[in-house]
Motif scaffolding. Structure first.
Motif, PDB file in Angstrom:
ATOM      1  N   ILE A 152       4.615 -97.494  28.855  1.00  0.00           N
ATOM      2  CA  ILE A 152       3.294 -97.805  29.416  1.00  0.00           C
ATOM      3  C   ILE A 152       2.502 -98.583  28.367  1.00  0.00           C
ATOM      4  CG2 ILE A 152       1.136 -96.830  30.348  1.00  0.00           C
ATOM      5  CD1 ILE A 152       2.797 -94.340  31.136  1.00  0.00           C
ATOM      6  N   LYS A 153       1.936 -99.734  28.789  1.00  0.00           N
ATOM      7  CA  LYS A 153       1.215-100.586  27.821  1.00  0.00           C
ATOM      8  C   LYS A 153      -0.266-100.627  28.193  1.00  0.00           C
ATOM      9  CE  LYS A 153       4.463-103.587  28.920  1.00  0.00           C
ATOM     10  NZ  LYS A 153       5.228-104.806  29.097  1.00  0.00           N
ATOM     11  N   ILE A 154      -1.119-100.309  27.231  1.00  0.00           N
ATOM     12  CA  ILE A 154      -2.562-100.282  27.477  1.00  0.00           C
ATOM     13  C   ILE A 154      -3.272-101.005  26.323  1.00  0.00           C
ATOM     14  CG2 ILE A 154      -4.554 -98.805  28.006  1.00  0.00           C
ATOM     15  CD1 ILE A 154      -2.703 -96.487  28.492  1.00  0.00           C
ATOM     16  N   SER A 155      -4.349-101.716  26.648  1.00  0.00           N
ATOM     17  CA  SER A 155      -5.147-102.300  25.555  1.00  0.00           C
ATOM     18  C   SER A 155      -6.629-102.091  25.833  1.00  0.00           C
ATOM     19  CB  SER A 155      -4.848-103.790  25.417  1.00  0.00           C
ATOM     20  OG  SER A 155      -5.378-104.485  26.526  1.00  0.00           O
ATOM     21  N   TYR A 156      -7.428-102.200  24.764  1.00  0.00           N
ATOM     22  CA  TYR A 156      -8.881-102.014  24.892  1.00  0.00           C
ATOM     23  C   TYR A 156      -9.614-103.033  24.039  1.00  0.00           C
ATOM     24  CZ  TYR A 156      -8.119 -97.459  27.021  1.00  0.00           C
ATOM     25  OH  TYR A 156      -7.728 -96.458  27.868  1.00  0.00           O
ATOM     26  N   ALA A 157     -10.848-103.321  24.466  1.00  0.00           N
ATOM     27  CA  ALA A 157     -11.797-104.033  23.600  1.00  0.00           C
ATOM     28  C   ALA A 157     -12.956-103.076  23.385  1.00  0.00           C
ATOM     29  CB  ALA A 157     -12.273-105.308  24.272  1.00  0.00           C
ATOM     30  N   SER A 158     -13.268-102.771  22.122  1.00  0.00           N
ATOM     31  CA  SER A 158     -14.368-101.843  21.819  1.00  0.00           C
ATOM     32  C   SER A 158     -15.473-102.590  21.082  1.00  0.00           C
ATOM     33  CB  SER A 158     -13.883-100.693  20.938  1.00  0.00           C
ATOM     34  OG  SER A 158     -12.778-100.059  21.520  1.00  0.00           O
ATOM     35  N   GLU A 159     -16.651-101.996  21.100  1.00  0.00           N
ATOM     36  CA  GLU A 159     -17.800-102.630  20.444  1.00  0.00           C
ATOM     37  C   GLU A 159     -17.756-102.439  18.924  1.00  0.00           C
ATOM     38  OE1 GLU A 159     -19.879-104.679  21.807  1.00  0.00           O
ATOM     39  OE2 GLU A 159     -18.956-104.366  23.774  1.00  0.00           O
ATOM     40  N   SER A 160     -17.169-101.323  18.481  1.00  0.00           N
ATOM     41  CA  SER A 160     -17.155-101.094  17.028  1.00  0.00           C
ATOM     42  C   SER A 160     -15.829-100.468  16.602  1.00  0.00           C
ATOM     43  CB  SER A 160     -18.303-100.162  16.619  1.00  0.00           C
ATOM     44  OG  SER A 160     -18.012 -98.847  17.051  1.00  0.00           O
ATOM     45  N   LEU A 161     -15.496-100.702  15.318  1.00  0.00           N
ATOM     46  CA  LEU A 161     -14.282-100.108  14.746  1.00  0.00           C
ATOM     47  C   LEU A 161     -14.399 -98.579  14.786  1.00  0.00           C
ATOM     48  CD1 LEU A 161     -11.629-100.777  13.248  1.00  0.00           C
ATOM     49  CD2 LEU A 161     -12.919-100.773  11.120  1.00  0.00           C
ATOM     50  N   GLU A 162     -15.608 -98.088  14.519  1.00  0.00           N
ATOM     51  CA  GLU A 162     -15.832 -96.633  14.526  1.00  0.00           C
ATOM     52  C   GLU A 162     -15.460 -96.046  15.887  1.00  0.00           C
ATOM     53  OE1 GLU A 162     -17.746 -98.807  13.126  1.00  0.00           O
ATOM     54  OE2 GLU A 162     -18.350 -98.048  11.155  1.00  0.00           O
ATOM     55  N   ASP A 163     -15.871 -96.719  16.984  1.00  0.00           N
ATOM     56  CA  ASP A 163     -15.560 -96.216  18.328  1.00  0.00           C
ATOM     57  C   ASP A 163     -14.052 -96.111  18.541  1.00  0.00           C
ATOM     58  OD1 ASP A 163     -18.169 -96.027  19.069  1.00  0.00           O
ATOM     59  OD2 ASP A 163     -18.188 -97.791  20.403  1.00  0.00           O
ATOM     60  N   ALA A 164     -13.350 -97.173  18.172  1.00  0.00           N
ATOM     61  CA  ALA A 164     -11.899 -97.192  18.404  1.00  0.00           C
ATOM     62  C   ALA A 164     -11.202 -96.122  17.555  1.00  0.00           C
ATOM     63  CB  ALA A 164     -11.350 -98.576  18.099  1.00  0.00           C
ATOM     64  N   VAL A 165     -11.622 -96.015  16.293  1.00  0.00           N
ATOM     65  CA  VAL A 165     -11.001 -95.035  15.391  1.00  0.00           C
ATOM     66  C   VAL A 165     -11.267 -93.613  15.903  1.00  0.00           C
ATOM     67  CG1 VAL A 165     -11.218 -94.043  13.064  1.00  0.00           C
ATOM     68  CG2 VAL A 165     -10.953 -96.514  13.345  1.00  0.00           C
ATOM     69  N   ARG A 166     -12.503 -93.356  16.310  1.00  0.00           N
ATOM     70  CA  ARG A 166     -12.841 -92.016  16.807  1.00  0.00           C
ATOM     71  C   ARG A 166     -12.039 -91.697  18.085  1.00  0.00           C
ATOM     72  NH1 ARG A 166     -18.038 -91.646  18.856  1.00  0.00           N
ATOM     73  NH2 ARG A 166     -18.615 -93.032  17.160  1.00  0.00           N
ATOM     74  N   SER A 167     -11.847 -92.694  18.930  1.00  0.00           N
ATOM     75  CA  SER A 167     -11.093 -92.479  20.170  1.00  0.00           C
ATOM     76  C   SER A 167      -9.670 -92.007  19.860  1.00  0.00           C
ATOM     77  CB  SER A 167     -10.986 -93.785  20.968  1.00  0.00           C
ATOM     78  OG  SER A 167     -12.246 -94.323  21.214  1.00  0.00           O
ATOM     79  N   ILE A 168      -9.045 -92.682  18.902  1.00  0.00           N
ATOM     80  CA  ILE A 168      -7.651 -92.312  18.589  1.00  0.00           C
ATOM     81  C   ILE A 168      -7.598 -90.937  17.917  1.00  0.00           C
ATOM     82  CG2 ILE A 168      -5.607 -92.940  17.231  1.00  0.00           C
ATOM     83  CD1 ILE A 168      -6.059 -94.616  19.809  1.00  0.00           C
ATOM     84  N   ARG A 169      -8.589 -90.630  17.099  1.00  0.00           N
ATOM     85  CA  ARG A 169      -8.618 -89.285  16.502  1.00  0.00           C
ATOM     86  C   ARG A 169      -8.640 -88.233  17.616  1.00  0.00           C
ATOM     87  NH1 ARG A 169     -13.958 -86.835  14.177  1.00  0.00           N
ATOM     88  NH2 ARG A 169     -14.114 -86.636  16.429  1.00  0.00           N
ATOM     89  N   ASP A 170      -9.420 -88.474  18.649  1.00  0.00           N
ATOM     90  CA  ASP A 170      -9.517 -87.499  19.740  1.00  0.00           C
ATOM     91  C   ASP A 170      -8.235 -87.438  20.572  1.00  0.00           C
ATOM     92  OD1 ASP A 170     -11.964 -86.854  18.779  1.00  0.00           O
ATOM     93  OD2 ASP A 170     -13.111 -88.065  20.221  1.00  0.00           O
TER      94      ASP A 170
END
Ligand SMILES: Cc1cc2nc3c(=O)[nH]c(=O)nc-3n(C[C@H](O)[C@H](O)[C@H](O)COP(=O)(O)OP(=O)(O)OC[C@H]3O[C@@H](n4cnc5c(N)ncnc54)[C@H](O)[C@@H]3O)c2cc1C
Length: 475
Positions: free
Chosen positions: A240-258
């Motif tokens: 399964i392939k998924i991609s995202y565009a986020s507003e900030s690096l912090e948002d993306a990093v926090r998402s993966i931590r969760d």
């Protein structure tokens, strides 16, 4: 680089005798002292070495290159070199990027690539591979039988199994499959003065401390690995392939931590900072200028689907479909920067480090902000490419043109010094998967402290005459 002159002086008197013995015991076709071979094996893929080569500087020529074809021949090499106190440098694909295989004190480079047999055990989900086996050939052979090892470094094509273990390498799909040390179940190594030891593969063992781990990441300083047994997996049913565009690096990093906290393990996760998003995804207008994340989730169909649901529940950003992931899959082995830019005088390198979640953003900012002010730097950027429930690996890239009155090496070392000091200050580890080599050795004590002295004592005990890759990792 500061060659260990003492080892060279002591060895040089005897090296001719050892070469003579070896050419008789191995045969002429397995040993060379030709200049072309000595030049070819004088370096690995350490970027600063490319600058030296372009200036016709070869600060580290070996005295000979050997190509053993069996464990017995490896034992012979170690035995003769031990007697003559001649340095040995195990050599796989030479794709290491930190000078770990560079023969800085002369002696014999031992290229293992003629030892490349493989044997798959389908019932036990294990593969037995000789250490010179090429990475691509191993993965391709497994795929033909319906399996994967899941270790797909960007250097899959030029690297070998022995080099993977030597440097504690890991691949692009590591968040699911782990690093080579997780796959390594058994190992056969030749250690000075020429004896072979074998630690057999078991699902797990508590028979004392795990000596397999002594050789994973030892970068040729403890012995020559001749064979390994590695964990394999049935090829994934579903991708399964998924991609995202986020507003900030912090948002993306926090998402993966969760995502990681919930136990999902996407095989590939890559988060690019804004500079790298522009560099890698310039064709995608609605991602350009934001923070790109690409994910590949794979494995059993039901498990993969559940993991993709977890990702979609946790991710802060706009979902962008499969296309950016396909773009990454198609371009992931492209490495054109070195041949393109080094001849133009551009100095560049990549620095991969790891850090706990609680220090992650501080480390990111501290490293890029420590490199950017250096005069001549064109850019310093990063992506995050490997993830754990406890933290993250950042992979920094810097490039620049040395200002007048500074040569390439001074400029290069300044950037490294700033970056390494920033990593230590931010509670990170100085290497996540490239290892130490000759480039990072000066920071070993800074991270390990007294444990580094213990490592030196172990090395001195295993390698009493200091012949195994002397000087590498500062050992
Ligand atoms: C373009 C590019 C992309 C890369 N991508 C990745 C990546 O995605 N992930 C990653 O982890 N690394 C990556 N690397 C770094 C490098 O490919 C790895 O460190 C790899 O594991 C080195 O393997 P090698 O066979 O080329 O080893 P070499 O460079 O030949 O040797 C590396 C070290 O291992 C020792 N060694 C080699 N064989 C043996 C043996 N049989 N016994 C004992 N010691 C041995 C050597 O003495 C040396 O110290 C990349 C490098 C390049 C140039």
């Amino acid at each position: 680089m500061s060659p260990k002159k003492d080892v060279k002086k002591e060895s040089s008197g005897k090296v001719d005798k050892v070469i003579d013995k070896l050419s008789r015991s191995l045969g002429d076709d397995k040993l060379s002292t030709k200049r072309a071979d000595l030049l070819s094996y004088s370096h690995d893929y350490w970027p600063i070495y490319l600058h030296w080569i372009l200036k016709d500087k070869y600060p580290s020529l070996p005295d000979a290159v050997a190509w053993p074809e069996s464990k017995e021949q490896v034992k012979d090499i170690v035995r003769w070199c031990y007697r003559g106190k001649v340095p040995i440098y195990p050599y796989g694909g030479g794709s290491g990027v930190l000078g770990a295989a560079v023969p800085e004190s002369g002696g014999i480079v031992v290229d293992l690539k003629r030892m490349r047999s493989l044997n798959i055990s389908e019932e036990d989900l294990l593969v037995e591979a000789e250490s010179g086996l090429n990475g691509y050939y191993l993965e391709d052979s497994l795929n033909e039988e319906g399996y994967t090892m899941g270790n797909i470094p960007q250097s899959l094509y030029p690297s070998t199994v022995g080099g993977w273990v030597g440097t504690k390498a890991l691949g692009q799909f590591s968040t699911k499959y782990g690093g080579i040390e997780d796959m390594l179940k058994g190992i056969e190594v030749v250690v000075p003065p020429g004896r072979s030891i074998e630690l057999k593969p078991h699902p797990r063992t508590s028979t004392g401390p795990d000596l397999r781990k002594l050789f994973a990441g030892a970068e040729g300083t403890m012995g020559i690995m001749t064979k390994g047994w590695f964990k394999i997996w049935p090829e994934p049913q579903k991708r399964i392939k998924i991609s995202y565009a986020s507003e900030s690096l912090e948002d993306a990093v926090r998402s993966i931590r969760d995502v990681m906290r919930r136990g999902a393990e996407p095989a590939v996760i890559r988060i690019y900072d804004s500079i790298e998003t522009k560099r890698h995804f310039y064709e995608y207008e609605d991602i350009y200028g934001k923070i790109a994340t690409v994910l590949v989730i794979e494995g059993d169909e039901k498990i993969a689907k559940a993991e993709s649901e977890v990702v979609r529940e946790e991710f802060i950003g706009e979902e962008k479909g499969e296309e950016p992931v396909d773009h990454w899959l198609e371009t992931r082995f492209n490495v054109k920067e070195a041949p393109q830019f080094v001849p133009m005088g551009v100095v560049f390198d990549t620095i991969e480090v790891a850090v706990k979640w609680s220090d992650a953003m501080d480390l990111y900012h501290n490293v890029v902000e420590s490199i950017r002010p250096i005069k001549g730097v064109l850019f310093a950027s990063a992506h995050a490419s490997h993830f754990y429930p406890q933290g993250i690996c950042f992979y920094f890239t810097f490039a620049g043109i040395p200002p007048r009155r500074k040569d390439a090496e001074e400029f290069y070392q300044e950037a490294w010094m700033e970056a390494m000091n920033a990593v230590l200050k931010s509670n990170g580890t100085i290497s996540h998967h490239h290892g130490i080599g000759r480039q990072r050795r000066d920071w070993m004590y800074g991270e390990l402290g007294e444990a580094y002295n213990l490592l030196k004592e172990i090395k001195d005990r295993v390698d009493k005459r200091g012949i195994m890759n002397p000087g590498n990792m500062g050992l």
